[in-house]
Design a protein around this motif. Structure first.
Motif, short mmCIF file in Angstrom:
data_model
loop_
_atom_site.label_atom_id
_atom_site.label_comp_id
_atom_site.label_asym_id
_atom_site.label_seq_id
_atom_site.Cartn_x
_atom_site.Cartn_y
_atom_site.Cartn_z
N GLY A 135 1.08 -0.89 0.01
CA GLY A 135 -0.28 -0.56 0.32
C GLY A 135 1.15 1.49 -0.18
O GLY A 135 0.39 2.24 -0.24
N ALA A 136 2.11 0.70 0.60
CA ALA A 136 3.02 2.94 0.96
C ALA A 136 3.76 2.47 -0.43
O ALA A 136 3.65 3.88 -1.21
N THR A 137 3.81 1.46 -1.11
CA THR A 137 4.59 1.41 -2.14
C THR A 137 3.88 2.71 -3.41
O THR A 137 3.88 3.40 -4.60
N ASP A 138 2.05 1.94 -3.33
CA ASP A 138 1.71 2.32 -5.14
C ASP A 138 1.39 3.41 -4.16
O ASP A 138 0.64 4.38 -5.16
N GLN A 139 1.42 4.15 -3.67
CA GLN A 139 1.20 5.75 -2.48
C GLN A 139 3.06 6.08 -2.98
O GLN A 139 3.25 8.00 -2.90
N GLY A 140 3.53 5.83 -3.77
CA GLY A 140 5.49 6.46 -3.49
C GLY A 140 5.99 6.88 -2.08
O GLY A 140 6.55 7.65 -2.23
N LEU A 141 5.00 5.95 -0.89
CA LEU A 141 6.31 5.79 -0.27
C LEU A 141 7.39 4.67 -0.21
O LEU A 141 6.51 3.39 0.22
N THR A 142 8.31 4.88 -0.72
CA THR A 142 9.50 3.62 -0.31
C THR A 142 10.80 3.38 0.06
O THR A 142 10.54 3.92 0.60
N GLY A 143 11.01 2.42 0.03
CA GLY A 143 12.70 2.53 0.56
C GLY A 143 12.23 1.52 2.13
O GLY A 143 12.89 2.00 3.94
N LEU A 144 10.98 1.61 2.85
CA LEU A 144 10.35 1.37 4.24
C LEU A 144 10.69 -0.44 4.73
O LEU A 144 10.20 -0.14 6.12
N LYS A 145 11.67 -1.13 3.97
CA LYS A 145 11.30 -2.58 3.72
C LYS A 145 13.01 -2.32 5.15
O LYS A 145 13.68 -1.31 5.68
N GLY A 146 12.05 -2.64 6.32
CA GLY A 146 13.26 -2.99 8.16
C GLY A 146 14.83 -3.77 7.28
O GLY A 146 14.85 -4.52 5.93
N HIS A 147 16.20 -3.55 8.01
CA HIS A 147 17.21 -3.98 7.52
C HIS A 147 16.69 -5.46 7.45
O HIS A 147 16.19 -6.05 8.39
N ARG A 148 17.83 -6.37 6.90
CA ARG A 148 17.66 -7.79 6.55
C ARG A 148 17.69 -8.10 7.65
O ARG A 148 17.15 -9.53 8.15
N SER A 149 18.90 -8.03 8.95
CA SER A 149 19.18 -8.81 10.18
C SER A 149 17.77 -8.69 10.89
O SER A 149 17.62 -9.58 11.82
N VAL A 150 16.36 -8.02 10.79
CA VAL A 150 15.73 -8.04 11.54
C VAL A 150 14.54 -7.79 11.11
O VAL A 150 13.02 -8.08 12.21
N GLY A 151 14.47 -7.34 10.03
CA GLY A 151 13.00 -7.61 9.17
C GLY A 151 11.91 -6.91 9.86
O GLY A 151 12.71 -5.20 9.70
N GLY A 152 10.92 -6.33 9.80
CA GLY A 152 9.64 -5.55 10.34
C GLY A 152 9.82 -4.47 9.27
O GLY A 152 10.62 -4.23 8.01
N ILE A 153 9.22 -3.02 9.44
CA ILE A 153 9.33 -1.96 8.31
C ILE A 153 10.17 -0.98 9.28
O ILE A 153 10.86 -1.11 10.88
N ARG A 154 10.70 0.30 8.55
CA ARG A 154 11.99 1.51 9.03
C ARG A 154 11.99 2.19 8.20
O ARG A 154 11.75 1.97 7.02
N ALA A 155 10.95 3.58 8.99
CA ALA A 155 10.88 4.91 7.86
C ALA A 155 12.06 5.26 8.35
O ALA A 155 12.10 6.20 9.47
N SER A 156 12.95 5.69 7.52
CA SER A 156 14.03 6.21 7.58
C SER A 156 13.57 7.79 7.48
O SER A 156 13.32 8.36 6.42
N ASN A 157 13.90 9.01 8.40
CA ASN A 157 13.67 10.27 8.72
C ASN A 157 14.87 11.14 8.54
O ASN A 157 14.67 11.94 9.62
N TYR A 158 15.87 10.70 7.50
CA TYR A 158 16.90 11.42 7.20
C TYR A 158 16.49 13.25 7.04
O TYR A 158 15.05 13.33 6.92
N ASN A 159 17.36 13.99 6.71
CA ASN A 159 17.13 15.91 6.68
C ASN A 159 16.32 15.89 5.51
O ASN A 159 15.76 16.94 5.21
N SER A 160 16.66 14.69 4.37
CA SER A 160 16.35 14.87 3.15
C SER A 160 14.53 14.66 3.06
O SER A 160 13.62 15.02 1.58
N ILE A 161 14.58 14.24 4.30
CA ILE A 161 13.09 13.73 4.10
C ILE A 161 11.42 15.72 4.12
O ILE A 161 12.14 16.31 6.06
#
Ligand SMILES: O=C(O)C(=O)[C@H](O)COP(=O)(O)O
Ligand SMILES: N[C@@H](CCC(=O)O)C(=O)O
Length: 433
Positions: free
Chosen positions: A387-413
């Motif tokens: 659903g996120a990708t469909d809205q253009g919200l990408t790169g949300l997959k968590g790190h492969r070692s832990v899974g889950g979701i990760r939203a990285s909120n760096y300065n350019s967001i």
């Protein structure tokens, strides 16, 4: 095919860069300042390269208020390279200072040589019995750094000040209470990672127990700030060394910045002869990881990617223009964006479980699990991501070692990007179960 405007990329690094910076850099890559040559083709020893390097240093110092008694180095090898470089260099400093102390204690008159075997015996004793590097392990990056130290100098010299997994059922997600930290006496450094990208844990301010008092025994504090640099004010003067890879808040992958107190460099500290280190059984670092060498050559001991330095410089210029109050301005915005996203998650505790403890939550990497669907976590996360990708919200997959979701909120967001994600988080939680 989506345009840049249609995508908000929440990847953990490499991360989003401001479009205007990329556009300027794209031109510079082809023909820098009408020189007829692209920036990646110009010599790193040319005058224009030196100007870019020096300007970027000045702007970084300005933005973060780096005091004059610090040197800024541009290095290569990434965060992982610094896991090793900090050990090589700071063990060297520890041994060099110990050597001075031994010479003083032995009361050798000025100009008189001490028999080498006497010095060696005393130094070996000090190394064997007292040399320690201290690591606060709060996530996978500080764990990796501590493991590299153990690989280089032996686990007997590595002291784990605290391991966050021990107070959180074997998982990262908490910052152990400072009162429980077991610091060594006079370690070569006390190392921590200010923000743990994989585990979504951030240390909220400079640790009280490490605050300098101005005395000789003040700890040598080293911090990995790869994933939260330029996002909040830091008391630079409390640190002996701060390092960060560029690829999150500063620029593109390829350069690693080290901010080091000059008192850790010659002439304040003598460099030890490799033969002495060899005799003591200590590792000798590669020359490209020697802070002394890089400092002496204004970061140009060997070929440096000036193009990457240029991108970092453009990001800094943009930050300085956007925030008249410098990093304080960025900090307000970063906090605001993180609050928005956490608030949306907190509102639906049945649909989302935030990974770290509330007081350890990272403002940069927001890690959570999706528990919304009755069919289970895997299906919930799959549909959430789709659903996120469909809205253009990408790169949300968590790190492969832990899974889950990760939203990285760096300065350019942008604030709008964070709002869009918060809105989607709410929408998804209100959807069918
Ligand atoms: O801290 C992080 O997050 C990182 O991604 C590391 O700094 C990455 O280290 P390198 O891949 O640059 O060695
Ligand atoms: N910095 C990224 C990538 C690290 C990696 O995959 O090695 C992260 O923490 O997710």
């Amino acid at each position: 095919m989506p345009t840049r405007e249609q995508i908000t990329y929440f990847g953990a690094g490499p991360a989003l860069l401001p479009s205007t910076v990329l556009e300027t850099a794209a031109e510079a890559l082809v023909n820098y300042n009408n020189t007829g040559l692209g920036l990646a083709e110009h010599s790193h020893r040319s005058e224009l390269a030196t100007n870019i390097l020096n300007e970027t240093k000045t702007d970084l110092a300005k933005y973060l208020d780096v005091p004059d008694d610090y040197e800024i180095l541009f290095m290569q090898g990434g965060g992982s390279g610094e896991f090793s470089a900090t050990v090589y260099n700071l063990v060297n400093v520890w041994v060099a200072r110990r050597k001075q102390k031994i010479l003083k204690e032995l009361n050798i008159p000025e100009g008189k040589e001490i028999p080498e075997d006497v010095l060696l015996k005393e130094l070996q004793k000090a190394v064997d019995e007292e040399l320690k590097v201290d690591y606060l392990v709060t996530g996978s990056w500080s764990l990796k750094a501590s493991q590299e130290a153990a690989r280089l100098i032996g686990p007997e010299h590595v002291n784990i000040v605290a391991d966050a997994r021990k107070v959180n059922d074997g998982k990262f997600g908490k910052i152990p209470e400072e009162s429980t930290w077991k610091l060594s006496k006079n370690p070569a450094m006390v190392y921590y990672c200010d923000n743990e990208t994989v585990d979504g844990v951030e240390i909220s301010g400079f640790p009280e127990v490490l605050k300098p008092t101005g005395g000789e025994d003040d700890p040598i504090v080293v911090a990995d700030m790869s994933s939260n640099i330029l996002s909040r004010r830091i008391p630079v003067k409390n640190f002996s060394l701060i390092f960060f890879g560029a690829q999150k808040n500063l620029g593109s992958t390829g350069i690693t910045v080290v901010i080091i107190k000059k008192s850790l460099l010659p002439p304040a500290v003598a460099t030890l002869a490799p033969t002495l280190l060899r005799k003591l059984g200590l590792p000798i670092g590669p020359i490209v990881f020697s802070y002394e060498t890089i400092a002496k050559n204004n970061s140009l001991y060997n070929t440096l990617s000036i193009f990457d330095v240029y991108i970092a410089g453009q990001v800094l210029k943009k930050l300085l223009q956007t925030f008249p109050d410098k990093v304080d301005g960025q900090q307000k915005l970063a906090d605001q964006k993180a609050k928005l996203i956490y608030a949306a998650l907190d509102k639906y505790p049945e649909s989302y479980k935030i990974v770290p403890d509330k007081n350890a939550r990272s403002r940069m990497n927001i890690c959570f699990r999706v528990t919304h669907l009755a069919s289970g976590i895997d299906e919930s996360e799959r549909t959430f991501l789709k659903g996120a990708t469909d809205q253009g919200l990408t790169g949300l997959k968590g790190h492969r070692s832990v899974g889950g979701i990760r939203a990285s909120n760096y300065n350019s967001i942008s604030l709008e990007g964070a709002e869009k994600l918060a809105k989607y988080i709410e929408e998804y939680a209100q959807g069918p179960k």
